[in-house]
Enzyme design. Structure first.
Site, PDB file in Angstrom:
ATOM      1  N   ARG A  83      30.169  52.288  31.711  1.00 33.75           N
ATOM      2  CA  ARG A  83      29.740  51.324  32.722  1.00 33.75           C
ATOM      3  C   ARG A  83      30.702  51.463  33.897  1.00 33.75           C
ATOM      4  NH1 ARG A  83      25.049  51.287  30.954  1.00 33.75           N
ATOM      5  NH2 ARG A  83      24.673  50.181  32.898  1.00 33.75           N
ATOM      6  N   GLU A 138      19.711  45.629  37.363  1.00 34.64           N
ATOM      7  CA  GLU A 138      21.133  45.326  37.128  1.00 34.64           C
ATOM      8  C   GLU A 138      21.303  44.009  36.369  1.00 34.64           C
ATOM      9  OE1 GLU A 138      23.332  47.432  37.523  1.00 34.64           O
ATOM     10  OE2 GLU A 138      22.426  48.836  38.927  1.00 34.64           O
ATOM     11  N   ASN A 169      22.576  43.630  32.490  1.00 36.26           N
ATOM     12  CA  ASN A 169      23.761  42.820  32.185  1.00 36.26           C
ATOM     13  C   ASN A 169      23.465  41.780  31.103  1.00 36.26           C
ATOM     14  OD1 ASN A 169      25.363  44.187  33.958  1.00 36.26           O
ATOM     15  ND2 ASN A 169      25.452  42.570  35.497  1.00 36.26           N
TER      16      ASN A 169
HETATM   17  N1  LIG Z   1      24.921  38.292  31.779  1.00 35.04           N
HETATM   18  C1  LIG Z   1      26.226  38.499  31.529  1.00 35.04           C
HETATM   19  N2  LIG Z   1      26.808  37.928  30.442  1.00 35.04           N
HETATM   20  C2  LIG Z   1      28.126  38.142  30.178  1.00 35.04           C
HETATM   21  N3  LIG Z   1      28.943  38.917  30.934  1.00 35.04           N
HETATM   22  C3  LIG Z   1      28.425  39.489  32.025  1.00 35.04           C
HETATM   23  C4  LIG Z   1      27.043  39.325  32.383  1.00 35.04           C
HETATM   24  N4  LIG Z   1      26.826  40.025  33.530  1.00 35.04           N
HETATM   25  C5  LIG Z   1      27.989  40.582  33.859  1.00 35.04           C
HETATM   26  N5  LIG Z   1      28.968  40.288  32.973  1.00 35.04           N
HETATM   27  C6  LIG Z   1      30.390  40.718  33.055  1.00 35.04           C
HETATM   28  O1  LIG Z   1      30.671  41.132  34.384  1.00 35.04           O
HETATM   29  C7  LIG Z   1      31.175  42.463  34.408  1.00 35.04           C
HETATM   30  C8  LIG Z   1      30.713  43.164  35.672  1.00 35.04           C
HETATM   31  O2  LIG Z   1      29.299  43.326  35.697  1.00 35.04           O
HETATM   32  P1  LIG Z   1      28.675  44.534  36.553  1.00 35.04           P
HETATM   33  O3  LIG Z   1      27.213  44.558  36.340  1.00 35.04           O
HETATM   34  O4  LIG Z   1      29.167  44.435  37.950  1.00 35.04           O
HETATM   35  O5  LIG Z   1      29.366  45.814  35.908  1.00 35.04           O
HETATM   36  P2  LIG Z   1      29.056  46.494  34.488  1.00 35.04           P
HETATM   37  O6  LIG Z   1      27.794  45.955  33.916  1.00 35.04           O
HETATM   38  O7  LIG Z   1      30.268  46.374  33.654  1.00 35.04           O
HETATM   39  O8  LIG Z   1      28.848  48.013  34.907  1.00 35.04           O
HETATM   40  P3  LIG Z   1      27.506  48.632  35.580  1.00 35.04           P
HETATM   41  O9  LIG Z   1      26.638  47.501  35.994  1.00 35.04           O
HETATM   42  O10 LIG Z   1      28.015  49.416  36.738  1.00 35.04           O
HETATM   43  O11 LIG Z   1      26.906  49.484  34.559  1.00 35.04           O
HETATM   44  C9  LIG Z   1      30.658  43.099  33.123  1.00 35.04           C
HETATM   45  O12 LIG Z   1      31.472  44.176  32.691  1.00 35.04           O
HETATM   46  C10 LIG Z   1      30.702  41.905  32.158  1.00 35.04           C
HETATM   47  O13 LIG Z   1      31.988  41.708  31.630  1.00 35.04           O
HETATM   48 MG   LIG Z   2      26.039  45.841  34.998  1.00 36.79          MG
END
Ligand SMILES: Nc1ncnc2c1ncn2[C@@H]1O[C@H](COP(=O)(O)OP(=O)(O)OP(=O)(O)O)[C@@H](O)[C@H]1O
Ligand SMILES: [Mg+2]
Lengths: 153, 123
Positions: free
Chosen positions: A112, A54, A58
């Site tokens: 996502r 995860e 990200n």
């Molecule tokens: N390393 C990062 N850099 C920039 N933004 C981030 C980062 N990690 C998370 N985010 C932001 O936080 C939000 C939530 O992250 P999360 O991993 O919970 O969900 P997601 O990646 O959108 O979906 P999923 O992980 O279920 O595929 C993301 O949509 C993004 O906007």
């Molecule tokens: Mg994610």
């Protein structure tokens, strides 16, 4: 005897790689191999792999938005406690609290689901997020492992 | 595996999910599934996790995204042979209420040929 004992129960590793989705499995496997000597249960192994996957996804998908960049992983084992840090120097997160809400995503049209942070929270004992817009994001996670304890190699 | 990864039987699309499902593998699966939904008019999707031993939130995205598309026509989502790791991810995501869970049974019939039957599994 004392020093030997200490050497045996402390370990660390660092890994850095290009932010490409092909490297997501490399990251998971590297951390999984790193904790193998602790004899973790299958469930603990799956928990750690999922949390790493995860955070790395990200970094690649949101941090660097699928463009070039470096993902940094650093792991430390102190006794049966695993500490993992996953860092990117990408775009950063504006509102960390909002980002960590279950189901919150900035990429709903790309399939996502906004579950990444929830899984990191559910599968690890501790999760800390540090992020600065325009500078990057660092995820710090901890988990106590291995009811099995260390085994002799 | 790839030659039979996608199979259409009437208005069902059966997808054999890979060993590991992450962001790297997810995009192709979603894209191929959408082609079948649009071109072959499949209504229902069966995700077969028999070979899968790792899935992260990218798998949730595949299933939730396809569910949104097929439910418009009253289509359903089936999950077959999910192991413990996959089940845990699906139930934490809250998706399980939209899924029909199935289990695959391999039996030998009277002529000694192996036969595959799918049974509904209560969760
Ligand atoms: N390393 C990062 N850099 C920039 N933004 C981030 C980062 N990690 C998370 N985010 C932001 O936080 C939000 C939530 O992250 P999360 O991993 O919970 O969900 P997601 O990646 O959108 O979906 P999923 O992980 O279920 O595929 C993301 O949509 C993004 O906007
Ligand atoms: Mg994610």
């Amino acid at each position: 005897m004392e020093t030997r004992g200490k050497l045996k129960t402390e370990n660390w590793m660092q890994l850095q790689f290009e932010a490409r989705s092909e490297n997501e499995s490399l990251a998971r496997l590297a951390v999984a191999s790193f904790i193998t000597p602790l004899n973790p249960t299958l469930e603990e192994m799956a928990d750690v792999k999922t949390a790493v996957s995860e955070a790395v996804t990200n970094a690649i998908l949101h941090g660097y938005e699928e463009e070039s960049g470096v993902v940094y992983i650093s792991c430390r084992l102190v006794g049966d406690l695993l500490e993992v840090e996953i860092e990117d120097k990408g775009k950063g997160i504006e509102n960390i609290e909002l980002a960590m809400e279950p189901l919150f995503t900035t990429k709903p049209d790309e399939d996502r689901s906004g579950m990444g942070f929830s899984f990191m929270e559910a599968f690890m004992d501790e999760l800390e997020v540090e992020s600065f817009p325009g500078q990057g994001t660092r995820i710090m996670m901890k988990k106590k492992l291995g009811t099995g304890g260390w085994f002799e190699v | 595996m790839s030659q039979q990864q996608y199979q259409v039987i009437r208005d069902f699309l059966c997808i054999k999910m890979p060993k590991e499902i992450d962001h790297h593998h997810a995009e192709t699966i979603s894209r191929r599934a959408d082609q079948f939904i649009c071109q072959e008019k499949v209504n229902n999707i069966i995700f077969d996790f028999e070979e899968t031993d790792f899935m992260d939130s990218s798998g949730i995205g595949i299933i939730a995204g396809r569910y949104k598309k097929v439910q418009v026509f009253g289509g359903k989502i089936y999950v077959v042979n999910a192991g413990v790791q996959v089940k845990r991810i699906l139930s934490l995501s809250g998706l399980q209420q939209y899924i029909i869970w199935m289990k695959k049974d391999r039996k030998k019939n009277a002529e000694g040929r192996s036969q595959v039957t799918w049974k509904r599994e209560e969760n």
